[in-house]
Design a protein around this motif. Structure first.
Motif, PDB file in Angstrom:
ATOM      1  N   ASP A   1      -1.567  13.132  -3.592  1.00 56.02           N
ATOM      2  CA  ASP A   1      -2.165  14.187  -2.778  1.00 56.02           C
ATOM      3  C   ASP A   1      -3.482  14.619  -3.427  1.00 56.02           C
ATOM      4  O   ASP A   1      -3.883  14.118  -4.482  1.00 56.02           O
ATOM      5  CB  ASP A   1      -1.210  15.372  -2.599  1.00 56.02           C
ATOM      6  CG  ASP A   1      -0.830  16.050  -3.916  1.00 56.02           C
ATOM      7  OD1 ASP A   1      -1.607  15.971  -4.888  1.00 56.02           O
ATOM      8  OD2 ASP A   1       0.250  16.671  -3.966  1.00 56.02           O
TER       9      ASP A   1
ATOM     10  N   LEU B   1      -2.461   3.422  -6.730  1.00 60.47           N
ATOM     11  CA  LEU B   1      -1.852   4.143  -5.615  1.00 60.47           C
ATOM     12  C   LEU B   1      -2.890   4.615  -4.606  1.00 60.47           C
ATOM     13  O   LEU B   1      -2.536   5.238  -3.596  1.00 60.47           O
ATOM     14  CB  LEU B   1      -1.062   5.348  -6.147  1.00 60.47           C
ATOM     15  CG  LEU B   1       0.084   5.009  -7.109  1.00 60.47           C
ATOM     16  CD1 LEU B   1       0.778   6.274  -7.569  1.00 60.47           C
ATOM     17  CD2 LEU B   1       1.080   4.064  -6.445  1.00 60.47           C
ATOM     18  N   LEU B   2      -4.150   4.348  -4.855  1.00 58.12           N
ATOM     19  CA  LEU B   2      -5.203   4.724  -3.917  1.00 58.12           C
ATOM     20  C   LEU B   2      -5.378   3.589  -2.914  1.00 58.12           C
ATOM     21  O   LEU B   2      -5.617   2.447  -3.296  1.00 58.12           O
ATOM     22  CB  LEU B   2      -6.508   4.990  -4.667  1.00 58.12           C
ATOM     23  CG  LEU B   2      -6.400   6.063  -5.756  1.00 58.12           C
ATOM     24  CD1 LEU B   2      -7.726   6.201  -6.497  1.00 58.12           C
ATOM     25  CD2 LEU B   2      -5.992   7.395  -5.162  1.00 58.12           C
ATOM     26  N   ALA B   3      -5.245   3.925  -1.648  1.00 57.44           N
ATOM     27  CA  ALA B   3      -5.200   2.891  -0.613  1.00 57.44           C
ATOM     28  C   ALA B   3      -6.542   2.198  -0.399  1.00 57.44           C
ATOM     29  O   ALA B   3      -6.598   1.061   0.055  1.00 57.44           O
ATOM     30  CB  ALA B   3      -4.722   3.506   0.705  1.00 57.44           C
TER      31      ALA B   3
ATOM     32  N   ASP C   1     -12.110  10.101   2.093  1.00 56.01           N
ATOM     33  CA  ASP C   1     -10.839  10.683   2.521  1.00 56.01           C
ATOM     34  C   ASP C   1     -11.054  11.707   3.637  1.00 56.01           C
ATOM     35  O   ASP C   1     -10.255  11.783   4.585  1.00 56.01           O
ATOM     36  CB  ASP C   1     -10.126  11.346   1.332  1.00 56.01           C
ATOM     37  CG  ASP C   1      -9.576  10.322   0.346  1.00 56.01           C
ATOM     38  OD1 ASP C   1      -9.582   9.124   0.687  1.00 56.01           O
ATOM     39  OD2 ASP C   1      -9.157  10.734  -0.746  1.00 56.01           O
TER      40      ASP C   1
ATOM     41  N   LYS D   1       0.835  -1.200   0.000  1.00 56.82           N
ATOM     42  CA  LYS D   1       0.000   0.000   0.000  1.00 56.82           C
ATOM     43  C   LYS D   1       0.871   1.251   0.000  1.00 56.82           C
ATOM     44  O   LYS D   1       2.075   1.176   0.285  1.00 56.82           O
ATOM     45  CB  LYS D   1      -0.921  -0.001   1.225  1.00 56.82           C
ATOM     46  CG  LYS D   1      -1.882  -1.190   1.275  1.00 56.82           C
ATOM     47  CD  LYS D   1      -2.774  -1.110   2.494  1.00 56.82           C
ATOM     48  CE  LYS D   1      -3.697  -2.324   2.565  1.00 56.82           C
ATOM     49  NZ  LYS D   1      -4.598  -2.394   1.396  1.00 56.82           N
ATOM     50  N   PRO D   2       0.277   2.415  -0.334  1.00 58.92           N
ATOM     51  CA  PRO D   2       1.036   3.667  -0.300  1.00 58.92           C
ATOM     52  C   PRO D   2       1.776   3.841   1.025  1.00 58.92           C
ATOM     53  O   PRO D   2       1.190   3.666   2.104  1.00 58.92           O
ATOM     54  CB  PRO D   2      -0.058   4.733  -0.477  1.00 58.92           C
ATOM     55  CG  PRO D   2      -1.081   4.048  -1.316  1.00 58.92           C
ATOM     56  CD  PRO D   2      -1.097   2.634  -0.818  1.00 58.92           C
ATOM     57  N   GLY D   3       3.060   4.138   0.929  1.00 56.95           N
ATOM     58  CA  GLY D   3       3.894   4.309   2.115  1.00 56.95           C
ATOM     59  C   GLY D   3       4.685   3.088   2.490  1.00 56.95           C
ATOM     60  O   GLY D   3       5.651   3.173   3.263  1.00 56.95           O
TER      61      GLY D   3
ATOM     62  N   SER E   1       2.108   7.844  -3.031  1.00 52.33           N
ATOM     63  CA  SER E   1       0.719   8.178  -2.729  1.00 52.33           C
ATOM     64  C   SER E   1       0.346   9.430  -3.508  1.00 52.33           C
ATOM     65  O   SER E   1       1.216  10.154  -3.997  1.00 52.33           O
ATOM     66  CB  SER E   1       0.531   8.404  -1.217  1.00 52.33           C
ATOM     67  OG  SER E   1       1.398   9.426  -0.764  1.00 52.33           O
TER      68      SER E   1
ATOM     69  N   SER F   1      -2.022   4.143 -12.208  1.00 54.31           N
ATOM     70  CA  SER F   1      -1.926   5.158 -11.154  1.00 54.31           C
ATOM     71  C   SER F   1      -3.040   4.997 -10.123  1.00 54.31           C
ATOM     72  O   SER F   1      -2.865   5.336  -8.951  1.00 54.31           O
ATOM     73  CB  SER F   1      -1.993   6.568 -11.764  1.00 54.31           C
ATOM     74  OG  SER F   1      -0.874   6.810 -12.590  1.00 54.31           O
TER      75      SER F   1
END
Length: 213
Positions: free
Chosen positions: A69, A153-155, A206, A22-24, A67, A150
């Motif tokens: 923004d 990249l959304l968790a 979010d 996952k992102p991060g 991730s 892309s």
């Protein structure tokens, strides 16, 4: 006929796409090589390629899953909305009867996944990919592949929001109806509204997540 083995790039990309990473999350060459049973050289080359595509980012000396923004997310959805709408319009023009039947069957089969956001998210990707293919435009398919890469990249998936799964399936049905009717304008508009609603849902998710952190 045996399916050829996936290369290191495809294996890592699939792991990100399915949420294994996952992102991060930090990606380590030796750990990836052991997990996927390949040597470190192709893993290193795959990581470099993913970094070039902005799917990985630097965190000191480490590589982590990137991730998006708020601004990047908005930009991504603008592009996705326009390209997906174009795919739907072209599908209404070019899709074979068999392709329309497959889309119809997908909508019906996906009802079995209601209440399971993970399974429905995978089914959703298959559905949109089928529309891309039904456009019969290889260059559009290539661009949409980049966009959906892309999206990995959304968790979380917007389909996890309460009630969104049933609404999304109804929207899928309306898109398929327009494609079956060969109504290019309606097909494009239905898909654009579908993406717009998914974006609104994601923004709400979010904001709720941020409020609890």
């Amino acid at each position: 006929m045996k399916t050829p083995p996936k290369d290191a790039y495809s294996l890592i990309l699939e792991a990100i796409d399915t949420g294994l990473y996952k992102p991060g999350d930090r990606l380590v060459e030796s750990e990836l090589a052991e997990r996927f049973g390949v040597s470190r050289t192709p893993i290193r080359e795959a990581l470099q390629r993913l970094e070039t595509q902005s799917l990985l980012a630097r965190d000191g000396r480490s590589l982590i899953v990137a991730s998006l923004d708020h601004n990047q997310l908005a930009e991504l959805y603008v592009v996705r909305s326009e390209l997906e709408a174009l795919a739907a319009r072209l599908a209404a023009r070019h899709a074979t009867e068999e392709e329309v039947r497959v889309l119809t069957d997908m909508v019906e089969a996906d009802r079995a996944h209601l209440g399971d956001p993970g399974a429905l998210s995978r089914a959703n990707r298959r559905f949109h990919k089928q529309i891309h293919l039904a456009s019969h435009n290889r260059f559009l398919v290539q661009q949409l592949d980049l966009v959906h890469r892309s999206m990995a990249l959304l968790a979380t998936t917007s389909l996890a929001a309460r009630g969104r799964d049933e609404v999304a399936l109804a929207e899928h049905g309306a898109i398929v109806d327009a494609i079956r009717d060969r109504d290019e304008g309606r097909a494009g508009e239905m898909l654009r509204k579908h993406i717009s609603q998914a974006f609104v849902t994601r923004l709400k998710l979010d904001s709720e997540t941020a409020a609890t952190e």
